[in-house]
Design a protein around this motif. Structure first.
Motif, short mmCIF file in Angstrom:
data_model
loop_
_atom_site.label_atom_id
_atom_site.label_comp_id
_atom_site.label_asym_id
_atom_site.label_seq_id
_atom_site.Cartn_x
_atom_site.Cartn_y
_atom_site.Cartn_z
N HIS A 21 -3.56 -19.44 -7.59
CA HIS A 21 -3.75 -18.07 -7.08
C HIS A 21 -3.00 -17.07 -7.98
O HIS A 21 -3.55 -16.05 -8.41
CB HIS A 21 -3.21 -18.05 -5.64
CG HIS A 21 -3.38 -16.75 -4.93
ND1 HIS A 21 -2.89 -16.54 -3.67
CD2 HIS A 21 -3.93 -15.59 -5.30
CE1 HIS A 21 -3.16 -15.30 -3.29
NE2 HIS A 21 -3.80 -14.71 -4.26
N HIS B 156 0.80 -1.22 0.00
CA HIS B 156 0.00 0.00 0.00
C HIS B 156 0.84 1.28 0.00
O HIS B 156 0.41 2.29 -0.56
CB HIS B 156 -1.03 -0.04 1.13
CG HIS B 156 -2.19 -0.90 0.73
ND1 HIS B 156 -3.41 -0.40 0.34
CD2 HIS B 156 -2.28 -2.25 0.57
CE1 HIS B 156 -4.20 -1.40 -0.02
NE2 HIS B 156 -3.54 -2.53 0.12
N TRP C 226 -7.10 -6.61 -17.52
CA TRP C 226 -7.25 -5.24 -17.00
C TRP C 226 -6.28 -4.28 -17.69
O TRP C 226 -6.65 -3.16 -18.06
CB TRP C 226 -7.02 -5.27 -15.48
CG TRP C 226 -7.20 -3.95 -14.84
CD1 TRP C 226 -8.35 -3.40 -14.37
CD2 TRP C 226 -6.17 -2.96 -14.63
NE1 TRP C 226 -8.11 -2.14 -13.87
CE2 TRP C 226 -6.79 -1.85 -14.02
CE3 TRP C 226 -4.81 -2.93 -14.89
CZ2 TRP C 226 -6.09 -0.72 -13.66
CZ3 TRP C 226 -4.11 -1.80 -14.55
CH2 TRP C 226 -4.75 -0.71 -13.93
N ARG D 224 1.47 1.75 -3.61
CA ARG D 224 0.28 2.31 -4.28
C ARG D 224 0.17 3.82 -4.06
O ARG D 224 -0.30 4.54 -4.94
CB ARG D 224 -0.99 1.61 -3.77
CG ARG D 224 -1.13 0.20 -4.30
CD ARG D 224 -2.23 -0.56 -3.59
NE ARG D 224 -2.25 -1.94 -4.04
CZ ARG D 224 -2.95 -2.38 -5.10
NH1 ARG D 224 -3.69 -1.55 -5.80
NH2 ARG D 224 -2.89 -3.64 -5.45
N GLY E 261 -5.90 -11.86 -14.61
CA GLY E 261 -6.69 -10.66 -14.33
C GLY E 261 -5.94 -9.42 -14.77
O GLY E 261 -6.52 -8.49 -15.36
N THR F 219 -4.63 -16.68 -11.44
CA THR F 219 -5.80 -15.79 -11.41
C THR F 219 -5.36 -14.33 -11.43
O THR F 219 -5.91 -13.49 -12.15
CB THR F 219 -6.64 -16.05 -10.13
OG1 THR F 219 -7.00 -17.42 -10.12
CG2 THR F 219 -7.88 -15.18 -10.07
N PHE F 220 -4.32 -14.04 -10.64
CA PHE F 220 -3.81 -12.67 -10.56
C PHE F 220 -3.27 -12.21 -11.92
O PHE F 220 -3.63 -11.13 -12.41
CB PHE F 220 -2.71 -12.62 -9.48
CG PHE F 220 -2.03 -11.29 -9.39
CD1 PHE F 220 -2.60 -10.24 -8.67
CD2 PHE F 220 -0.80 -11.08 -10.00
CE1 PHE F 220 -1.96 -9.01 -8.58
CE2 PHE F 220 -0.16 -9.85 -9.92
CZ PHE F 220 -0.73 -8.81 -9.20
N GLN G 73 -6.96 -2.83 -8.98
CA GLN G 73 -7.49 -2.92 -7.61
C GLN G 73 -7.72 -4.37 -7.19
O GLN G 73 -7.38 -4.77 -6.09
CB GLN G 73 -8.83 -2.17 -7.53
CG GLN G 73 -8.81 -0.76 -8.07
CD GLN G 73 -8.00 0.17 -7.19
OE1 GLN G 73 -8.03 0.06 -5.98
NE2 GLN G 73 -7.26 1.07 -7.80
N GLN G 74 -8.35 -5.12 -8.10
CA GLN G 74 -8.67 -6.52 -7.79
C GLN G 74 -8.30 -7.40 -8.97
O GLN G 74 -8.53 -6.99 -10.12
CB GLN G 74 -10.18 -6.68 -7.52
CG GLN G 74 -10.67 -5.96 -6.28
CD GLN G 74 -10.16 -6.57 -4.99
OE1 GLN G 74 -9.71 -7.71 -4.99
NE2 GLN G 74 -10.22 -5.84 -3.90
N PRO G 75 -7.78 -8.58 -8.74
CA PRO G 75 -7.51 -9.13 -7.41
C PRO G 75 -6.29 -8.49 -6.75
O PRO G 75 -5.32 -8.18 -7.43
CB PRO G 75 -7.24 -10.62 -7.70
CG PRO G 75 -6.83 -10.69 -9.13
CD PRO G 75 -7.45 -9.53 -9.82
N GLU G 76 -6.40 -8.26 -5.43
CA GLU G 76 -5.23 -7.87 -4.65
C GLU G 76 -4.37 -9.12 -4.47
O GLU G 76 -4.89 -10.23 -4.54
CB GLU G 76 -5.64 -7.39 -3.26
CG GLU G 76 -6.50 -6.16 -3.23
CD GLU G 76 -7.07 -5.93 -1.84
OE1 GLU G 76 -6.56 -5.05 -1.14
OE2 GLU G 76 -8.02 -6.62 -1.46
#
Ligand code: FNR
Length: 188
Positions: free
Chosen positions: A168, A126, A179, A129, A175, A171-172, A141-144
Motif C-alpha cells: 500500500h 483534510h 506526480w 489540505r 504515485g 503504491t502511494f 489527490q490520488q492515491p489518498e
C-alpha cells in the motif's frame, strides 16, 4: 534520470511514534527517482511575527533554507483532536513567512495520515489540505492515504510492517514520485 528531493515532515515528536515509523518505511520504499529527507520541525520556536526581523531564530532560518532546497514535500501526520498537531501547523506557519517569501509556494506535496484509530486521521489529513490550498501547494489527490488501526499493521510491537501495508505504501510513494515529477516547478 531526473531525481527529485522531497522533504519529509512528521507531525509527531514521540520517540515510538507510528507516524515516524511509517515515514521511515516510505523512505525505504521510495523509488530511485525520489529521495526522501527527514526535516526536523520539533525545535522550531513557536511562530511569532515579532521575531521575524533582521535576526529571526536560527532554527527558522535553517528550516526555511532546507525547504527551499527540496523540490517537494511529504507530510506524515497524526490526528490531534480531529486536526493537525500544533508542531506541524507551526512548521507550516514558519515556512509561510515573511510575507511574500513563503517556501511553500508552488511546491508539490502529498499527505498521509496515520492513527491507531479506525478513521486513519482523516480529519487531520483534510485540515492540512485546507492550509495547503491557501499556500498554493499543489497536493496529490490520488492515491489518498489514511492509515488506520496502525498498531495492528506490525508483526509485533517494534516489529516489521506487514507485507500488505508495505505494498500500500509503495503504491502511494511511487504515485507521488511520478506526480511530483509532473508538477514540480523546478526546470527539469
Ligand atoms: C490523539 N489521538 C487521536 N487519534 C485520532 O485518531 N483522532 C484524534 O482526534 C486524536 N486526538 C488526539 C489528541 C491528542 C492530544 C493526542 C496526544 C492523541 C491519538 C493519536 O492518534 C495517537 O496518540 C497516535 O499514536 C499519535 O501518533 P504517533 O505519535 O504514534 O505518531
Amino acid at each position: 534520470m531526473v531525481k527529485l528531493k522531497a522533504g519529509v515532515l512528521v507531525g509527531s515528536l514521540r520517540r515510538e511514534s507510528f507516524n515516524k515509523k511509517i515515514s521511515q518505511a516510505l523512505i525505504a520504499l521510495a523509488p530511485e527517482t525520489l529521495s526522501l529527507e527527514p526535516v526536523e520541525i520539533g525545535g522550531l520556536p513557536l511562530f511569532n511575527e515579532d521575531l521575524d526581523n533582521d535576526s529571526p531564530p536560527l532554527a527558522w532560518v535553517e528550516f526555511r533554507k532546507k525547504m527551499q532546497l527540496v523540490d517537494c514535500a511529504l507530510f506524515v501526520t497524526p490526528e490531534y483532536n480531529r486536526s493537525v498537531p500544533g508542531v506541524l501547523k507551526n512548521a507550516i506557519d514558519v515556512g509561510s513567512r515573511p510575507y511574500g517569501k513563503s517556501i511553500w509556494d508552488g511546491k508539490p506535496a502529498a499527505v498521509i495520515s496515520v492513527s491507531p484509530g479506525r478513521i486513519g486521521g482523516f480529519g487531520a489529513n483534510h485540515h492540512l489540505r485546507q492550509s495547503l490550498v491557501f499556500l498554493n501547494v499543489p497536493t496529490m489527490q490520488q492515491p489518498e492515504a489514511y492509515i488506520g488501526e496502525v498498531a495492528k499493521l506490525f508483526d509485533a510491537p517494534g516489529g516489521a510492517l506487514d507485507e500488505a501495508t508495505k505494498r500500500h505504501l509503495k503504491t502511494f510513494i511511487d504515485g507521488f514520485a511520478v506526480w511530483a515529477g509532473r508538477n514540480t516547478n523546478r526546470r527539469l
